[in-house]
Design a protein around this motif. Sequence first.
Motif, PDB file in Angstrom:
ATOM      1  N   PHE A  29       0.842  -1.197   0.000  1.00 49.51           N
ATOM      2  CA  PHE A  29       0.000   0.000   0.000  1.00 49.51           C
ATOM      3  C   PHE A  29       0.876   1.245   0.000  1.00 49.51           C
ATOM      4  O   PHE A  29       2.042   1.198   0.413  1.00 49.51           O
ATOM      5  CB  PHE A  29      -0.963   0.007   1.198  1.00 49.51           C
ATOM      6  CG  PHE A  29      -0.293   0.131   2.545  1.00 49.51           C
ATOM      7  CD1 PHE A  29      -0.019   1.386   3.102  1.00 49.51           C
ATOM      8  CD2 PHE A  29       0.052  -1.002   3.272  1.00 49.51           C
ATOM      9  CE1 PHE A  29       0.581   1.497   4.334  1.00 49.51           C
ATOM     10  CE2 PHE A  29       0.664  -0.893   4.523  1.00 49.51           C
ATOM     11  CZ  PHE A  29       0.933   0.362   5.053  1.00 49.51           C
ATOM     12  N   GLY A  30       0.304   2.346  -0.461  1.00 49.60           N
ATOM     13  CA  GLY A  30       1.063   3.593  -0.468  1.00 49.60           C
ATOM     14  C   GLY A  30       0.156   4.803  -0.493  1.00 49.60           C
ATOM     15  O   GLY A  30      -0.998   4.727  -0.932  1.00 49.60           O
ATOM     16  N   HIS A  31       0.682   5.909  -0.009  1.00 51.31           N
ATOM     17  CA  HIS A  31      -0.032   7.187  -0.056  1.00 51.31           C
ATOM     18  C   HIS A  31       1.015   8.290   0.027  1.00 51.31           C
ATOM     19  O   HIS A  31       2.007   8.161   0.758  1.00 51.31           O
ATOM     20  CB  HIS A  31      -1.023   7.308   1.108  1.00 51.31           C
ATOM     21  CG  HIS A  31      -1.972   8.456   0.948  1.00 51.31           C
ATOM     22  ND1 HIS A  31      -1.637   9.754   1.323  1.00 51.31           N
ATOM     23  CD2 HIS A  31      -3.228   8.530   0.438  1.00 51.31           C
ATOM     24  CE1 HIS A  31      -2.657  10.554   1.057  1.00 51.31           C
ATOM     25  NE2 HIS A  31      -3.632   9.841   0.530  1.00 51.31           N
ATOM     26  N   PRO A  32       0.812   9.397  -0.732  1.00 48.50           N
ATOM     27  CA  PRO A  32       1.822  10.463  -0.720  1.00 48.50           C
ATOM     28  C   PRO A  32       2.047  11.097   0.649  1.00 48.50           C
ATOM     29  O   PRO A  32       3.112  11.665   0.896  1.00 48.50           O
ATOM     30  CB  PRO A  32       1.271  11.483  -1.733  1.00 48.50           C
ATOM     31  CG  PRO A  32      -0.157  11.136  -1.939  1.00 48.50           C
ATOM     32  CD  PRO A  32      -0.259   9.668  -1.711  1.00 48.50           C
ATOM     33  N   ALA A  33       1.052  11.002   1.558  1.00 57.55           N
ATOM     34  CA  ALA A  33       1.204  11.559   2.908  1.00 57.55           C
ATOM     35  C   ALA A  33       1.728  10.472   3.845  1.00 57.55           C
ATOM     36  O   ALA A  33       1.011   9.933   4.702  1.00 57.55           O
ATOM     37  CB  ALA A  33      -0.115  12.113   3.412  1.00 57.55           C
TER      38      ALA A  33
END
Length: 255
Positions: free
Chosen positions: A23-27
Motif C-alpha cells: 500500500f502507499g499514499h503520498p502523505a
Amino acid sequence: MGTDRLDGSLYTKIENNIATIEFGHPASNSFPTVLLNRLAHEFEKLSENKNVHVIILKSEGKKAFCAGASFDELVAISNEAEGKRFFSGFAKVINSMRLCKKLIVGRIQGKTVGGGVGLIAACDYAIATEAAAIKLSELTIGIGPFVIAPAIERKMGIAALAELSLAATEWKNAYWAKERGLYAKVFESLTDVDEEIDILTNKLAAYNPQAVLAMKKIMWQGTDHWESLLEERAETSGRLVLSPETKKALEKFKK
C-alpha cells in the motif's frame, strides 16, 4: 517513487503461494477511508484464495511505514455518523486480518503512528528495521487509540499500551517494541529484513495449510467479540472528535 494518488494505491502480487500486498499514499503512507476499505477487502479475498498460503504486508518507499488514518478526513468530520465511519476504517482492517485464514507477515521499514501501530499489531508476525519507531499520539488531539487498543494490548500487553498511549508525544524505538512483542525481529538494514522475510515466508508457504490455520486460530483465541467491540470503540471516537476540546486541538491542522 511512491504513488501520487490522493486516494492511495494498493497492489497485490502472488508468487510461489506467497501474496505480497503493498500500500502507499503520498502523505507518509497514511490511509484515507477508501484505501482502508480496499485493504480490508483484499485480506478477505486472499483468505479464500487456495493459491495463497501466506501474506506479506508492506508499504511503499524506505521512510515511514504508515502515518495512520488520513488527517485531512479527520479534521473534516462534522457529525457522529461521519466520525463512526472514519474510525471504523481500521476496525474493518483489523477484523479482516484477524479472520483471514492465512498468516500475515508485516515488513516494517520505518516510523509508524496511530492506526498504523494497530495494523502492525494485527499482523501474525512482524519484522522491522532499526528505523521502525512507533508512537500513539491520539491523546494530544483529544481522542484516544480506542479502536486499535485491543490489537495492541493482545500483542504487547496492557502496560505497553498504557505507556504508548499516555506518553503520547514520545517515539518508542524498534528495540523497545521488540522487547514488548510487537516485532519478532529487528535488523539494521531493509535488505536484511527482506532476506529474513523471504526465508520465513517460503518456509511458511511449504507447511500444511490446515495446520497453519489451526495455529492462527489458537493465536487469535478470545477475540470473537471484536466485531462488536471495535464498532463500539469507533462510536466512542466518533463522539469525542466532535468535542470542543478536540475541535480546538484540530484547528491548527486545518489547511
